[in-house]
Design a protein around this motif. Structure first.
Motif, PDB file in Angstrom:
ATOM      1  N   ASN A   1      32.930   3.570  32.265  1.00 44.56           N
ATOM      2  CA  ASN A   1      31.567   3.606  32.787  1.00 44.56           C
ATOM      3  C   ASN A   1      31.583   4.574  33.964  1.00 44.56           C
ATOM      4  O   ASN A   1      31.825   4.177  35.106  1.00 44.56           O
ATOM      5  CB  ASN A   1      31.133   2.197  33.214  1.00 44.56           C
ATOM      6  CG  ASN A   1      29.659   2.139  33.552  1.00 44.56           C
ATOM      7  OD1 ASN A   1      29.129   3.052  34.187  1.00 44.56           O
ATOM      8  ND2 ASN A   1      29.001   1.088  33.138  1.00 44.56           N
TER       9      ASN A   1
ATOM     10  N   LYS B   1      29.569   6.190  35.949  1.00 43.89           N
ATOM     11  CA  LYS B   1      28.828   5.987  37.202  1.00 43.89           C
ATOM     12  C   LYS B   1      29.470   4.888  38.049  1.00 43.89           C
ATOM     13  O   LYS B   1      29.541   4.985  39.274  1.00 43.89           O
ATOM     14  CB  LYS B   1      27.366   5.610  36.896  1.00 43.89           C
ATOM     15  CG  LYS B   1      26.460   6.779  36.607  1.00 43.89           C
ATOM     16  CD  LYS B   1      26.414   7.789  37.737  1.00 43.89           C
ATOM     17  CE  LYS B   1      25.464   7.382  38.851  1.00 43.89           C
ATOM     18  NZ  LYS B   1      25.396   8.459  39.886  1.00 43.89           N
ATOM     19  N   MET B   2      29.942   3.849  37.383  1.00 41.52           N
ATOM     20  CA  MET B   2      30.566   2.775  38.149  1.00 41.52           C
ATOM     21  C   MET B   2      31.913   3.204  38.706  1.00 41.52           C
ATOM     22  O   MET B   2      32.307   2.789  39.793  1.00 41.52           O
ATOM     23  CB  MET B   2      30.728   1.511  37.296  1.00 41.52           C
ATOM     24  CG  MET B   2      29.417   0.791  37.126  1.00 41.52           C
ATOM     25  SD  MET B   2      29.585  -0.957  36.713  1.00 41.52           S
ATOM     26  CE  MET B   2      30.720  -0.912  35.397  1.00 41.52           C
TER      27      MET B   2
ATOM     28  N   GLN C   1      31.097   5.241  41.757  1.00 43.19           N
ATOM     29  CA  GLN C   1      30.630   4.366  42.835  1.00 43.19           C
ATOM     30  C   GLN C   1      31.801   3.614  43.457  1.00 43.19           C
ATOM     31  O   GLN C   1      31.903   3.501  44.679  1.00 43.19           O
ATOM     32  CB  GLN C   1      29.613   3.380  42.261  1.00 43.19           C
ATOM     33  CG  GLN C   1      29.064   2.420  43.277  1.00 43.19           C
ATOM     34  CD  GLN C   1      28.550   1.176  42.600  1.00 43.19           C
ATOM     35  OE1 GLN C   1      29.210   0.608  41.749  1.00 43.19           O
ATOM     36  NE2 GLN C   1      27.359   0.767  42.969  1.00 43.19           N
ATOM     37  N   GLN C   2      32.701   3.146  42.603  1.00 42.54           N
ATOM     38  CA  GLN C   2      33.821   2.376  43.136  1.00 42.54           C
ATOM     39  C   GLN C   2      34.767   3.273  43.939  1.00 42.54           C
ATOM     40  O   GLN C   2      35.327   2.847  44.944  1.00 42.54           O
ATOM     41  CB  GLN C   2      34.567   1.686  42.000  1.00 42.54           C
ATOM     42  CG  GLN C   2      35.412   0.530  42.505  1.00 42.54           C
ATOM     43  CD  GLN C   2      36.093  -0.224  41.386  1.00 42.54           C
ATOM     44  OE1 GLN C   2      35.732  -0.097  40.229  1.00 42.54           O
ATOM     45  NE2 GLN C   2      37.074  -1.012  41.739  1.00 42.54           N
TER      46      GLN C   2
ATOM     47  N   ILE D   1      33.919   5.991  45.656  1.00 42.12           N
ATOM     48  CA  ILE D   1      33.301   6.310  46.948  1.00 42.12           C
ATOM     49  C   ILE D   1      33.359   5.101  47.877  1.00 42.12           C
ATOM     50  O   ILE D   1      33.790   5.186  49.031  1.00 42.12           O
ATOM     51  CB  ILE D   1      31.837   6.767  46.749  1.00 42.12           C
ATOM     52  CG1 ILE D   1      31.808   8.135  46.070  1.00 42.12           C
ATOM     53  CG2 ILE D   1      31.111   6.832  48.093  1.00 42.12           C
ATOM     54  CD1 ILE D   1      30.421   8.646  45.768  1.00 42.12           C
ATOM     55  N   GLY D   2      32.946   3.951  47.362  1.00 46.40           N
ATOM     56  CA  GLY D   2      32.949   2.754  48.191  1.00 46.40           C
ATOM     57  C   GLY D   2      34.351   2.343  48.595  1.00 46.40           C
ATOM     58  O   GLY D   2      34.598   1.975  49.747  1.00 46.40           O
TER      59      GLY D   2
ATOM     60  N   TRP E   1      35.846   4.273  51.431  1.00 43.09           N
ATOM     61  CA  TRP E   1      35.406   3.835  52.758  1.00 43.09           C
ATOM     62  C   TRP E   1      36.085   2.566  53.199  1.00 43.09           C
ATOM     63  O   TRP E   1      36.343   2.364  54.380  1.00 43.09           O
ATOM     64  CB  TRP E   1      33.873   3.749  52.832  1.00 43.09           C
ATOM     65  CG  TRP E   1      33.432   5.092  53.259  1.00 43.09           C
ATOM     66  CD1 TRP E   1      33.020   6.099  52.446  1.00 43.09           C
ATOM     67  CD2 TRP E   1      33.547   5.629  54.573  1.00 43.09           C
ATOM     68  NE1 TRP E   1      32.847   7.230  53.198  1.00 43.09           N
ATOM     69  CE2 TRP E   1      33.154   6.982  54.497  1.00 43.09           C
ATOM     70  CE3 TRP E   1      33.927   5.118  55.806  1.00 43.09           C
ATOM     71  CZ2 TRP E   1      33.139   7.814  55.605  1.00 43.09           C
ATOM     72  CZ3 TRP E   1      33.909   5.956  56.914  1.00 43.09           C
ATOM     73  CH2 TRP E   1      33.516   7.287  56.811  1.00 43.09           C
TER      74      TRP E   1
ATOM     75  N   HIS F   1      32.125  13.069  50.284  1.00 42.18           N
ATOM     76  CA  HIS F   1      33.341  12.757  49.529  1.00 42.18           C
ATOM     77  C   HIS F   1      33.213  13.403  48.151  1.00 42.18           C
ATOM     78  O   HIS F   1      32.374  13.017  47.344  1.00 42.18           O
ATOM     79  CB  HIS F   1      33.497  11.236  49.397  1.00 42.18           C
ATOM     80  CG  HIS F   1      34.738  10.827  48.669  1.00 42.18           C
ATOM     81  ND1 HIS F   1      35.142   9.520  48.569  1.00 42.18           N
ATOM     82  CD2 HIS F   1      35.680  11.546  48.009  1.00 42.18           C
ATOM     83  CE1 HIS F   1      36.274   9.456  47.873  1.00 42.18           C
ATOM     84  NE2 HIS F   1      36.613  10.665  47.516  1.00 42.18           N
TER      85      HIS F   1
END
Lengths: 160, 339
Positions: free
Chosen positions: B219, B221-222, B225-226, B228-229, B232, B271
């Motif tokens: 997936n 997009k997930m 997202q994971q 990038i998050g 951090w 990022h």
């Protein structure tokens, strides 16, 4: 302990409850009224997930005395959607993966709604400022900032 | 006062799962009478998207639309046993168990459809849109819903499947000390650019560039997202987070999470991510999963960048302004190192 009658509108609906002295608005919304959309995070005003709008202003419901909201208008995430139609903010958050675990999402949505009401054309810095009281552990904020900016664009398009 | 720029690099080979005891995951799949499918797990989705990914995996394997699959997680009374969501194992271990369960359920579904169509189950195929056809004769068709109704009310058949993923427990070789605690590795390399203020000791991250090899991104997009998050979360561990910061007097320390430092939206920097896909043979559709390594390599990269910027080698985390300033003091000033 004596209870105090408090009347307010919750998402445009007249609401009347009896509250304990010292009860906070978050507890009253969740336990007395039954609106579970504002979340209990830290309970200390740090995380922002309990953010609701009081007369249009974002407020931390966990630090707000329920007795103080008499005759005021409360908005929560539970009132964002119009029947089956999601609010543009909700839809864009969903489409652009602006949530992972989802715990911060109700607070983010309400902070964003307040921002877009007073500034329909925010810059990136305005969005960052608006959600600076809301902590997100999963996303690194970027998808949330992008989603709010895109929802703003969409909502401007709708108005004009 | 002056600002010193630094760049740090780190890379990681990250083990997927932990084979100390076979590392089993189980899954059960069953159809409802209206032709939807329920995947029952006791692994939990902590927000990283395991529910979505196992849903995709089940739908792809059974041959039905993803909308027709539901995933029920996190009840160890009603779901089959699972070691849990840790060690970056969710996509790989649970995904493999789901494939096995979904294959068995698909087999029963095709048998039920074959009985209705009076053909051999081996001659049937699914179209992924809720229909089952006879190969080469698309007119001879039955919907998954009709099949489920027939199985339930006429044939007395449960369209269901069981799956478990288990690899042989890895023992230590007494002669060599060798063992195989994992089945596959994911990889990443990250570059962190930052600047250090030599008066306050404050470290400000300026940009992150990374490359992640996660098998197939099931997936995308997930995954993005994971990554990038998670980055951090790593930076936050490197620079801010601790429940026990050093203070000369413990009474001055934090007493609650409202004094626990975490990055806010204002600290986000650019990022750039390159996701490299090298599907793993033993992974579900090749997906190994990003997991913990989203965060891990950021810590050494930040530490290396601080060393590059001012010559201070911090070997305890977080890298607080105080540690940076004490290091600069010991060195007799900020020195660019290893550049």
């Amino acid at each position: 302990m004596a209870k105090t009658p408090v009347q307010f509108t919750l998402n445009d609906k007249e609401t009347a409850v009896f509250v304990d002295g010292g009860a906070n608005l978050l507890d009253v919304l969740r336990r007395v009224v039954g609106d579970l959309s504002p979340k209990y995070g830290c309970g200390q005003g740090t995380c922002g997930t309990c953010t609701v709008l009081i007369d249009g202003e974002p407020r931390l419901s966990c630090l707000t005395l329920a007795e103080t909201v008499s005759d005021q208008s409360i908005e929560t995430t539970g009132g964002l959607a119009d029947g089956p139609d999601l609010h543009p903010l909700q839809r864009v958050f969903m489409e652009q993966f602006a949530a992972q675990c989802g715990y911060c999402t109700p607070g983010m949505l309400m902070a964003a709604k307040a921002l877009l009401a007073r500034n329909p054309n925010p810059q990136r810095e305005d969005v960052i400022e608006a959600i600076s009281g809301n902590i997100c552990r999963c996303t690194g904020y970027e998808p949330i900032i992008d989603a709010i900016l895109d929802a703003a664009g969409e909502m401007r398009g709708r108005v004009s | 006062m002056s600002l010193h720029k630094g760049r740090g690099f780190a890379c990681i080979n990250y083990p997927i799962g932990m084979n100390l005891g076979g590392d089993p995951s189980q899954a059960l799949v069953h159809s409802t009478p209206d032709g939807k499918f329920m995947v029952t797990l006791s692994a939990i989705d902590l927000g990283q998207g395991m529910k979505s990914v196992t849903r995709q995996i089940a739908a792809e394997t059974i041959g039905v639309p993803v909308e027709d699959v539901y995933v029920d997680t996190a009840d160890s009374d009603t779901g089959p046993h699972d070691m849990g969501s840790f060690a970056s194992r969710g996509t790989h271990r649970v995904g493999n168990a789901v494939i096995q369960a979904a294959k068995e359920a698909r087999g029963v579904m095709l048998e039920a459809a074959a009985e209705e169509l009076e053909v051999n189950a081996g001659d049937l195929e699914t179209d992924g849109h809720g229909n089952i056809h006879v190969k080469g004769a698309p007119g001879r068709t039955i919907t998954v819903e009709q099949t489920a109704i027939a199985a339930q009310f006429r044939q007395g058949r449960t369209i269901s499947g069981r799956g478990i993923f288990l690899i042989p427990m890895s023992d230590v070789d007494p002669d060599t000390g060798e063992m195989t605690p994992v089945s596959c590795f994911a990889h990443a390399a990250v570059v962190v650019d930052l600047q250090v203020d030599d008066e306050t000791g404050e470290v400000e991250v300026l940009e992150v560039n990374s490359a992640y090899e996660v098998g197939r991104a099931l997936n995308p997009k997930m995954v993005e997202q994971q990554l990038i998050g998670g980055a951090w979360m790593g930076i936050s561990h490197a620079l801010y987070e601790t429940t026990e910061p050093y203070y000369p007097n413990r009474d001055h320390g934090p007493t609650d999470f409202n004094q626990y430092l975490m990055p806010g939206a204002g600290q986000v920097v650019n990022h750039n991510i390159a996701v490299l896909e090298r599907p793993a043979e033993d992974a579900p559709f090749g997906g190994k999963g990003p997991g913990e390594m989203c965060a891990n390599p950021l810590l050494p990269a930040v530490a290396n960048a601080v060393y590059n910027a001012v010559g201070v080698r911090c070997d305890t985390l977080p890298i607080t302004p105080e540690k940076v300033l004490r290091g600069i003091l010991v060195n007799g000033g900020a020195q660019n190192r290893g550049g």
